[in-house]
Design a protein around this motif. Structure first.
Motif, mmCIF file in Angstrom:
data_model
loop_
_atom_site.group_PDB
_atom_site.id
_atom_site.type_symbol
_atom_site.label_atom_id
_atom_site.label_comp_id
_atom_site.label_asym_id
_atom_site.label_seq_id
_atom_site.Cartn_x
_atom_site.Cartn_y
_atom_site.Cartn_z
ATOM 1 N N HIS A 85 29.371 49.455 30.817
ATOM 2 C CA HIS A 85 30.688 48.810 30.809
ATOM 3 C C HIS A 85 31.810 49.826 31.034
ATOM 4 O O HIS A 85 32.979 49.528 30.801
ATOM 5 C CB HIS A 85 30.909 48.091 29.472
ATOM 6 C CG HIS A 85 29.912 47.001 29.210
ATOM 7 N ND1 HIS A 85 29.901 45.812 29.918
ATOM 8 C CD2 HIS A 85 28.871 46.933 28.336
ATOM 9 C CE1 HIS A 85 28.919 45.043 29.482
ATOM 10 N NE2 HIS A 85 28.275 45.699 28.521
ATOM 11 N N ALA A 86 31.457 51.020 31.471
ATOM 12 C CA ALA A 86 32.458 52.063 31.693
ATOM 13 C C ALA A 86 33.348 51.706 32.878
ATOM 14 O O ALA A 86 32.968 50.939 33.769
ATOM 15 C CB ALA A 86 31.774 53.403 31.940
ATOM 16 N N LYS A 87 34.539 52.278 32.869
ATOM 17 C CA LYS A 87 35.480 52.039 33.957
ATOM 18 C C LYS A 87 34.928 52.546 35.277
ATOM 19 O O LYS A 87 35.144 51.955 36.341
ATOM 20 C CB LYS A 87 36.802 52.757 33.639
ATOM 21 C CG LYS A 87 37.885 52.583 34.676
ATOM 22 C CD LYS A 87 38.464 51.194 34.661
ATOM 23 C CE LYS A 87 39.643 51.078 35.605
ATOM 24 N NZ LYS A 87 40.223 49.723 35.615
ATOM 25 N N SER A 88 34.198 53.656 35.222
ATOM 26 C CA SER A 88 33.653 54.257 36.435
ATOM 27 C C SER A 88 32.192 54.611 36.217
ATOM 28 O O SER A 88 31.826 55.167 35.177
ATOM 29 C CB SER A 88 34.460 55.507 36.807
ATOM 30 O OG SER A 88 33.981 56.087 37.997
ATOM 31 N N LYS A 89 31.345 54.286 37.180
ATOM 32 C CA LYS A 89 29.909 54.581 37.129
ATOM 33 C C LYS A 89 29.545 55.453 38.326
ATOM 34 O O LYS A 89 29.785 55.073 39.469
ATOM 35 C CB LYS A 89 29.097 53.281 37.128
ATOM 36 C CG LYS A 89 29.302 52.438 35.881
ATOM 37 C CD LYS A 89 28.513 51.141 35.919
ATOM 38 C CE LYS A 89 29.186 50.109 36.813
ATOM 39 N NZ LYS A 89 28.544 48.768 36.703
ATOM 40 N N VAL A 90 28.964 56.610 38.027
ATOM 41 C CA VAL A 90 28.741 57.621 39.055
ATOM 42 C C VAL A 90 27.306 58.133 38.985
ATOM 43 O O VAL A 90 26.759 58.326 37.891
ATOM 44 C CB VAL A 90 29.720 58.805 38.876
ATOM 45 C CG1 VAL A 90 29.378 59.938 39.825
ATOM 46 C CG2 VAL A 90 31.152 58.339 39.091
ATOM 47 N N GLU A 100 22.425 50.422 48.843
ATOM 48 C CA GLU A 100 22.979 49.066 48.839
ATOM 49 C C GLU A 100 22.938 48.468 47.427
ATOM 50 O O GLU A 100 23.867 47.762 47.013
ATOM 51 C CB GLU A 100 22.221 48.178 49.832
ATOM 52 C CG GLU A 100 22.400 48.549 51.292
ATOM 53 C CD GLU A 100 23.817 48.282 51.796
ATOM 54 O OE1 GLU A 100 24.546 47.523 51.116
ATOM 55 O OE2 GLU A 100 24.174 48.843 52.854
ATOM 56 N N ILE A 101 21.852 48.744 46.722
ATOM 57 C CA ILE A 101 21.748 48.257 45.337
ATOM 58 C C ILE A 101 22.848 48.900 44.476
ATOM 59 O O ILE A 101 23.489 48.223 43.660
ATOM 60 C CB ILE A 101 20.356 48.584 44.758
ATOM 61 C CG1 ILE A 101 19.273 47.847 45.542
ATOM 62 C CG2 ILE A 101 20.289 48.216 43.280
ATOM 63 C CD1 ILE A 101 17.852 48.252 45.154
ATOM 64 N N ALA A 102 23.048 50.191 44.663
ATOM 65 C CA ALA A 102 24.095 50.883 43.905
ATOM 66 C C ALA A 102 25.463 50.291 44.208
ATOM 67 O O ALA A 102 26.280 50.075 43.295
ATOM 68 C CB ALA A 102 24.072 52.371 44.248
ATOM 69 N N LYS A 103 25.730 49.990 45.467
ATOM 70 C CA LYS A 103 27.004 49.389 45.854
ATOM 71 C C LYS A 103 27.197 48.039 45.187
ATOM 72 O O LYS A 103 28.311 47.699 44.752
ATOM 73 C CB LYS A 103 27.054 49.257 47.375
ATOM 74 C CG LYS A 103 28.334 48.638 47.897
ATOM 75 C CD LYS A 103 28.293 48.500 49.411
ATOM 76 C CE LYS A 103 29.564 47.826 49.920
ATOM 77 N NZ LYS A 103 29.533 47.678 51.419
ATOM 78 N N THR A 104 26.128 47.270 45.082
ATOM 79 C CA THR A 104 26.199 45.939 44.462
ATOM 80 C C THR A 104 26.676 46.019 43.020
ATOM 81 O O THR A 104 27.439 45.165 42.545
ATOM 82 C CB THR A 104 24.822 45.257 44.522
ATOM 83 O OG1 THR A 104 24.411 45.141 45.880
ATOM 84 C CG2 THR A 104 24.869 43.875 43.881
ATOM 85 N N PHE A 105 26.253 47.058 42.308
ATOM 86 C CA PHE A 105 26.620 47.209 40.895
ATOM 87 C C PHE A 105 27.844 48.103 40.696
ATOM 88 O O PHE A 105 28.159 48.483 39.567
ATOM 89 C CB PHE A 105 25.431 47.784 40.110
ATOM 90 C CG PHE A 105 24.297 46.827 39.951
ATOM 91 C CD1 PHE A 105 24.352 45.786 39.038
ATOM 92 C CD2 PHE A 105 23.150 46.951 40.729
ATOM 93 C CE1 PHE A 105 23.305 44.899 38.887
ATOM 94 C CE2 PHE A 105 22.081 46.074 40.584
ATOM 95 C CZ PHE A 105 22.163 45.044 39.661
ATOM 96 N N GLY A 106 28.534 48.412 41.777
ATOM 97 C CA GLY A 106 29.760 49.201 41.659
ATOM 98 C C GLY A 106 29.530 50.648 41.272
ATOM 99 O O GLY A 106 30.383 51.263 40.618
ATOM 100 N N VAL A 107 28.395 51.195 41.690
ATOM 101 C CA VAL A 107 28.061 52.586 41.368
ATOM 102 C C VAL A 107 28.399 53.470 42.561
ATOM 103 O O VAL A 107 27.986 53.195 43.683
ATOM 104 C CB VAL A 107 26.565 52.719 41.015
ATOM 105 C CG1 VAL A 107 26.234 54.183 40.700
ATOM 106 C CG2 VAL A 107 26.206 51.824 39.841
ATOM 107 N N ILE A 153 22.118 52.828 34.937
ATOM 108 C CA ILE A 153 23.569 52.829 34.788
ATOM 109 C C ILE A 153 24.218 51.492 35.133
ATOM 110 O O ILE A 153 25.389 51.261 34.826
ATOM 111 C CB ILE A 153 24.183 53.946 35.670
ATOM 112 C CG1 ILE A 153 25.557 54.361 35.160
ATOM 113 C CG2 ILE A 153 24.222 53.535 37.129
ATOM 114 C CD1 ILE A 153 26.139 55.565 35.882
ATOM 115 N N LYS A 154 23.465 50.583 35.721
ATOM 116 C CA LYS A 154 24.057 49.353 36.249
ATOM 117 C C LYS A 154 24.674 48.469 35.173
ATOM 118 O O LYS A 154 25.646 47.744 35.430
ATOM 119 C CB LYS A 154 22.993 48.549 37.022
ATOM 120 C CG LYS A 154 21.839 48.041 36.196
ATOM 121 C CD LYS A 154 20.821 47.308 37.047
ATOM 122 C CE LYS A 154 19.634 46.803 36.231
ATOM 123 N NZ LYS A 154 20.031 45.772 35.225
#
Length: 328
Positions: free
Chosen positions: A185-190, A211-218, A181-182
């Motif tokens: 280009h969606a507004k929100s990644k969950v 931490e990796i998920a946080k880095t990619f805004g997930v 999912i990283k």
């Protein structure tokens, strides 16, 4: 076709008394005469088609009046279209399929209950890209992000415990979901991560994956599945499948840390009802935004009706002054 003033159509009811008056007047205008024999009046040629044609002016006038009422109601043709814009949400489901998911504190068991609730969740989000990652001691992608939810649901049905080596690699499952999912280009990644145990396999620690998920805004929502205390678990024995109560051990501290690190939330599902409520709550928190602009263009259509009224009245006048001029 639509009408700008549809209430005028109620005036069509006036045609009923008008027709009734015509029939009543017609019956009173016929004289009666007693004769000894009616043979002279029963010849086939005695009744002319003009006699029947004498009702035509009244019919034409009634149709003209009806059309006039339709004109007063202002018939309109309409063309409408809409523009919609969708602010999509991409969602990866990371589901534990380890052997402990066969425990029957949820019905029929944890895995099947999780599959059923997740399927309902998918059906309720037709505008989102949704994918599926499963994990046990290892992890693999069952379905990448897709809007073809029919394919996703078919693949969902195929997952079962024992597909891969047993264990619970929460960190590996989360990292796999992040990798899928990283680049979105969606507004929100969950990511919705569901498990019933604690991390005991895999090369990636759950907190590291968070931490990796946080880095990619997930954002990660974590769900711990299992009752509190003991749960019946099936064991294969020489006498068939036997059920034995085993303690429910969920690493809630780690799941809470994963959720807080990524801006998500931790939930605990102890039965089928609470699991449904959790997915419903996540569904409300992660709603897809859709804006729709509607356009409509209307055009008056009374001209053709007016011409038809004029034509009917003209035909009535011609009949009265030609073929029917000698008929009272």
């Amino acid at each position: 076709m639509v009408f700008a003033n549809p209430n005028y159509l109620y005036l069509l009811l006036l045609l009923i008394p008008m027709i009734g008056w015509y029939v009543y007047k017609l019956s009173k205008s016929q004289a009666s005469l007693q004769v000894s024999s009616s043979e002279a009046f029963e010849a086939p040629e005695a009744t002319s088609w003009i006699v029947y044609l004498r009702h035509m002016p009244f019919v034409l006038r009634m149709v003209a009046v009806a059309l006039l009422i339709v004109i007063l109601a202002r018939p309109q043709s309409t063309n409408s279209w809409s523009d919609s814009s969708t602010e999509g949400i991409d969602i990866m489901l990371a589901m534990d399929i380890s052997g402990s998911m066969l425990a029957q504190d949820l019905k029929p068991n944890r895995l099947e209950a999780a599959k059923d609730v997740a399927a309902s969740f998918i059906n309720g989000r037709p505008n989102d890209n949704i994918g599926l990652v499963v994990f046990s001691a290892e992890s693999f992608t069952q379905c990448p992000l897709t809007t073809d939810h029919t394919v996703l649901l078919n693949l969902f049905k195929d997952i079962q415990s024992g597909m891969i080596q047993d264990g619970t690699a929460i960190g590996l499952g989360l990292a796999n979901a992040v990798s899928r999912i990283k680049d979105s280009h969606a507004k929100s990644k969950v990511i919705i991560l569901l498990t019933d145990g604690s991390n005991n396999a895999g090369e990636i620690a759950p907190v590291t994956a968070a931490e990796i998920a946080k880095t990619f805004g997930v954002r990660v929502y974590t769900i711990g599945v299992g009752t509190k205390g003991m749960a019946p678990y099936p064991f294969q024995t020489a006498f068939g499948v036997q059920y034995q109560n085993i303690p429910v051990e969920i690493d809630e501290a780690t799941l809470k840390q994963i959720a807080s690190t990524t801006g998500g939330q931790y939930f605990r599902a102890t039965d089928n009802a609470s699991l449904k409520e959790i997915y419903s709550e996540i569904d409300q928190m992660e709603k897809t935004k859709i804006s729709v602009q509607e356009y409509s263009k209307k055009q008056e259509e009374y001209k053709n009706w007016a011409l038809l009224v004029f034509a009917l009245l003209l035909v009535e006048i011609l009949l009265r002054n030609t073929l029917l001029r000698n008929i009272p």
